[in-house]
Scaffold this active site. Structure first.
Site, mmCIF file in Angstrom:
data_model
loop_
_atom_site.group_PDB
_atom_site.id
_atom_site.type_symbol
_atom_site.label_atom_id
_atom_site.label_comp_id
_atom_site.label_asym_id
_atom_site.label_seq_id
_atom_site.Cartn_x
_atom_site.Cartn_y
_atom_site.Cartn_z
ATOM 1 N N HIS A 75 13.664 -34.562 -33.200
ATOM 2 C CA HIS A 75 12.500 -35.091 -33.924
ATOM 3 C C HIS A 75 11.950 -34.070 -34.908
ATOM 4 O O HIS A 75 10.783 -34.119 -35.271
ATOM 5 C CB HIS A 75 11.439 -35.557 -32.925
ATOM 6 N N CYS B 229 0.857 -1.185 0.000
ATOM 7 C CA CYS B 229 0.000 0.000 0.000
ATOM 8 C C CYS B 229 0.891 1.231 0.000
ATOM 9 O O CYS B 229 2.101 1.131 0.137
ATOM 10 C CB CYS B 229 -0.859 0.025 1.253
ATOM 11 N N TRP C 289 -3.787 -1.608 -1.302
ATOM 12 C CA TRP C 289 -3.697 -2.816 -2.136
ATOM 13 C C TRP C 289 -4.099 -3.926 -1.179
ATOM 14 O O TRP C 289 -3.334 -4.319 -0.316
ATOM 15 C CB TRP C 289 -2.256 -2.969 -2.611
ATOM 16 N N GLU D 143 8.887 -20.212 -20.046
ATOM 17 C CA GLU D 143 8.690 -18.872 -19.513
ATOM 18 C C GLU D 143 9.780 -17.928 -20.039
ATOM 19 O O GLU D 143 9.486 -16.788 -20.423
ATOM 20 C CB GLU D 143 8.672 -18.909 -17.971
ATOM 21 N N LYS E 95 9.063 -14.522 -22.224
ATOM 22 C CA LYS E 95 9.557 -13.220 -21.754
ATOM 23 C C LYS E 95 10.330 -12.530 -22.864
ATOM 24 O O LYS E 95 10.152 -11.352 -23.135
ATOM 25 C CB LYS E 95 10.442 -13.452 -20.528
ATOM 26 N N GLU F 288 7.999 -11.380 -25.846
ATOM 27 C CA GLU F 288 7.040 -10.288 -25.645
ATOM 28 C C GLU F 288 7.693 -8.925 -25.508
ATOM 29 O O GLU F 288 7.084 -7.924 -25.855
ATOM 30 C CB GLU F 288 6.093 -10.565 -24.470
ATOM 31 N N ASN G 296 1.136 0.070 6.019
ATOM 32 C CA ASN G 296 1.551 -0.717 4.868
ATOM 33 C C ASN G 296 2.284 -1.928 5.419
ATOM 34 O O ASN G 296 3.248 -1.766 6.161
ATOM 35 C CB ASN G 296 2.474 0.130 3.973
ATOM 36 N N GLY G 297 1.844 -3.120 5.055
ATOM 37 C CA GLY G 297 2.499 -4.339 5.556
ATOM 38 C C GLY G 297 1.454 -5.346 5.994
ATOM 39 O O GLY G 297 0.268 -5.221 5.664
ATOM 40 N N ARG H 156 1.324 1.823 -6.150
ATOM 41 C CA ARG H 156 1.546 0.821 -5.095
ATOM 42 C C ARG H 156 0.260 0.065 -4.740
ATOM 43 O O ARG H 156 0.294 -0.894 -3.982
ATOM 44 C CB ARG H 156 2.074 1.496 -3.824
ATOM 45 N N LYS I 138 -1.747 -5.297 -19.949
ATOM 46 C CA LYS I 138 -1.405 -5.959 -18.687
ATOM 47 C C LYS I 138 -2.474 -6.965 -18.289
ATOM 48 O O LYS I 138 -2.185 -8.031 -17.796
ATOM 49 C CB LYS I 138 -1.207 -4.906 -17.589
HETATM 50 C C1 F6R Z 1 3.419 -12.315 -19.773
HETATM 51 C C2 F6R Z 1 2.188 -12.067 -19.073
HETATM 52 C C3 F6R Z 1 0.957 -12.744 -19.539
HETATM 53 C C4 F6R Z 1 0.037 -13.053 -18.366
HETATM 54 C C5 F6R Z 1 -1.322 -13.588 -18.864
HETATM 55 C C6 F6R Z 1 -2.214 -13.974 -17.716
HETATM 56 O O1 F6R Z 1 4.492 -11.671 -19.160
HETATM 57 O O2 F6R Z 1 2.149 -11.302 -18.139
HETATM 58 O O3 F6R Z 1 1.232 -13.889 -20.268
HETATM 59 O O4 F6R Z 1 0.656 -13.987 -17.540
HETATM 60 O O5 F6R Z 1 -1.954 -12.627 -19.646
HETATM 61 O O6 F6R Z 1 -2.453 -12.882 -16.891
HETATM 62 P P1 F6R Z 1 -3.005 -13.072 -15.429
HETATM 63 O O7 F6R Z 1 -1.938 -13.749 -14.649
HETATM 64 O O8 F6R Z 1 -3.281 -11.678 -14.945
HETATM 65 O O9 F6R Z 1 -4.223 -13.914 -15.534
#
Ligand code: F6R
Length: 610
Positions: A505, A2, A74, A482, A486, A489, A100-101, A27, A605
């Site tokens: 294969h 927070c 948060w 993963e 990363k 993207e 916060n905590g 935050r 996001k």
């Molecule tokens: C990649 C990324 C996405 C999310 C995906 C699911 O870095 O962030 O692949 O992991 O869109 O998002 P959440 O976890 O919010 O359901």
């Protein structure tokens, strides 16, 4: 995570608090509130939702005074709601607290205070603090705060006001950040420098166990034991944007560096004090129900799905329950076999991903119990699931997920151990060994981060290529997927993750002179097999970077061009370390290509469309 802010001076404190909270909204932003000394005493305005909602409320119910505290929340304990928003107060409304905590022992304290007649109105841990301070108050707020924090376990940064001493603002810190801003005839507190940067560039940075008593004319610093201390003033010469990122160039880099804290926070309160058992109070299933689970489906998207791949191995090897993993966008279209003894685990950082939510609903419609692993308390996924394990990673701003992914891994380790323990599959000694290794992970991540600069040159060389491969076996393959996502993207380099033994294969045909291959070689039981696969790509001209366990780097270097070593941990826990270099590599590759690291093209996001 927070944000807190506080002011004592001669300005309209409401303005200072709201401006400060705007700078802290990153935050957390599910509710906000302020408390101000007015002519009528201590008055509070708070509201669920974004800060704009609080601003609207203040238009209808104005508040005026020159001393106040504010908070942007948060949610941790208790859903986002008006009543759970900070500031919190005691029954007399004479004390007000922003926090916060997490107070780990808040339930014990609540019980004790309730027995003394305190009445609680919210679900939060913070409300307990305001009651505790009121209970410890005998005419001196500083002593009351000192006595209260001695009884609290966990993490806290606090701003405290009492109507009995309206010329004081008390601040205290333990394991949550807090700074004191020094002005002329005015002083400030903030959980981050941006909150107060508009008013002053001179700050004291509090350490754990330190507190400050602010008046208009000065700041007195002391420990929570009451020893007076002095500190050097830190002069901030960053601009606001840099300050929001805590000095890091991008949110992604900041979030990569926040991982040790996210690990600690996600484990906090979930391991017994003797380290011999996992305590997941948030799981409401009886022992009989836990023993009755015959299969598990893990469903998620993107990075969260990749965490699920690790989760599958963790649960299968610890609790011996068969696990299937599905990407959420496919799950409900394949008519999965869901029976009443199926546990469906949905994983989602945001808790709002449309496909994951649809999969959750499908599972519930078919009678399954749904457990969510999510980073956002009060999100749709959290509200609709039967049980929720919250990952305490704090808000993740960069589109590329880093600390949310690794906190999901921690959640899976805890869950795997819990299922094993409750179903009688794990001895205390085994739990103890894994838990001890988990406690070391944050420091081990820190040691990887200290070497982050090493990756710049490798990433720059990689950024000149259009195609790349990640290979690994077992858990290394899960992490390779993963790492590949990363990189794709944020750098826009095409990459593929392959199970190292599967290349021959078909995909081996794509390996040509100079193509970069990142090989994860951390699973010691598969070590020789992976080295053979590395030799296959080397023989076809690939340039190989190996990620190996400390102690094995010399041996691995005989088969690769470059090697990076990670600290040694238990094989099951290695993903929580081996992914970190891959995150850093992607970050630098993206930078080298001149991309917008935090907001890659075409992506959002939170994906709330199917
Ligand atoms: C990649 C990324 C996405 C999310 C995906 C699911 O870095 O962030 O692949 O992991 O869109 O998002 P959440 O976890 O919010 O359901």
């Amino acid at each position: 995570m927070c944000g807190i802010v506080g002011y004592i001076g001669n300005r309209d404190s409401k303005e200072v608090l709201i401006e400060g909270l705007k700078k802290l909204e990153y935050r957390g932003y599910d509710s906000a509130g302020i408390a101000v000394f007015t002519d009528n005493g201590l008055e509070i305005r708070k509201s669920k939702g974004r800060l704009a909602m609080l601003e609207d409320k203040l238009k209808n119910e104005p508040i005026a005074g020159s001393v106040g505290i504010g908070h942007t929340r948060w949610a941790t304990h208790g859903k986002p709601s008006d009543v759970n928003s900070h500031p919190h107060t005691d029954n007399s409304s004479k004390f007000s607290v922003v926090h916060n905590g997490i107070v780990e022992n808040y339930l014990d304290l609540k019980e004790e205070l309730s027995a003394k007649g305190h009445i609680f109105v919210s679900e939060t841990d913070t409300e307990v603090i305001s009651h505790l301070i009121a209970d410890e108050y005998h005419g001196d707020i500083v002593t009351a705060v000192q006595r209260a924090v001695k009884r609290m376990r966990g993490a806290y940064a606090l701003g405290v006001l009492t109507e009995y001493e309206p010329t004081k603002l008390v601040a205290v810190r333990f394991a949550s950040p807090l700074v004191i801003g020094i002005g002329e005839n005015e002083n400030f507190i903030g959980s981050d420098i941006p909150a107060i940067l508009e008013y002053t560039r001179n700050v004291y940075i509090l350490n754990d166990g330190e507190m400050a008593v602010l008046t208009r004319s000065g700041v007195e610093l002391m420990t929570t034991n009451g020893d007076i201390i002095s500190k050097e003033i830190f002069h901030v010469d960053w601009d606001l944007v840099t300050a929001e990122k805590a000095g890091f160039e991008h949110f992604m880099l900041k979030e990569i560096h926040e991982q040790p804290k996210a690990y600690r926070d996600t484990m906090m309160g979930r391991i017994s004090e003797d380290g011999k058992s996992v305590v997941l109070k948030e799981i409401g299933m009886s022992n009989e129900q836990l023993r009755g689970i015959s299969r598990i489906h893990i469903v998620a998207c993107g990075t969260a799905f990749h965490a699920g791949l690790v989760g599958k191995t963790v649960i299968e090897s610890l609790a011996r329950i068969p696990v299937e993993t599905d990407v959420a966008s496919e799950y409900r279209y394949r008519s999965p076999i869901i029976t009443p003894d199926t546990l469906v685990i949905v994983v989602s950082q945001s808790g709002e991903t449309a496909d994951t939510l649809a999969a959750l609903r499908e599972a519930k419609r078919n009678g399954a119990r749904v457990l969510a692993i999510t980073n956002v308390v009060g999100s749709s996924v959290a509200r609709e699931a039967d049980d929720v394990i919250t990952t305490w990673a704090g808000p993740e701003i960069a589109v590329a997920s880093t600390k949310a992914y690794t906190s999901q891994l921690i959640a899976f380790y805890l869950l795997g151990l819990y299922l094993a323990q409750e179903r009688g599959m794990a001895q205390a000694q085994q739990v103890e060994e894994i838990v001890a290794a988990m406690h070391k992970l944050p420091e081990q991540v820190e040691s990887i981060l200290e070497q982050a600069e090493l990756f710049k040159t490798v990433a720059e060389a990689m950024s000149k290529h259009d195609n790349l491969f990640f290979i690994g076996r077992g858990l290394d393959f899960a992490v390779a997927q993963e790492g590949s996502l990363k990189l794709k993207e944020i750098s826009y380099i095409h990459s593929e993750a392959y199970a190292a033994g599967e290349l021959k294969h078909g995909t081996l045909a794509l390996i040509e002179d100079g193509i970069p291959v990142i090989a994860l070689v951390t699973q010691e039981d598969l070590y020789e097999k992976t080295l053979s696969n590395i030799k296959e790509v080397k023989a076809r001209g690939a340039h190989v970077l190996g990620i190996a366990n400390a102690g094995y780097e010399g041996e691995v270097l005989k088969s690769v061009d470059e090697v990076f070593s990670i600290p040694r941990t238990l094989p099951l826990l290695t993903p929580a370390l081996s992914v970190v270099p891959l995150q850093i590599l992607s970050y630098h590759a993206s930078l080298a290509r001149g991309n917008d690291v935090d907001k890659p093209r075409n992506l959002a996001k939170s994906v709330t469309v199917e």
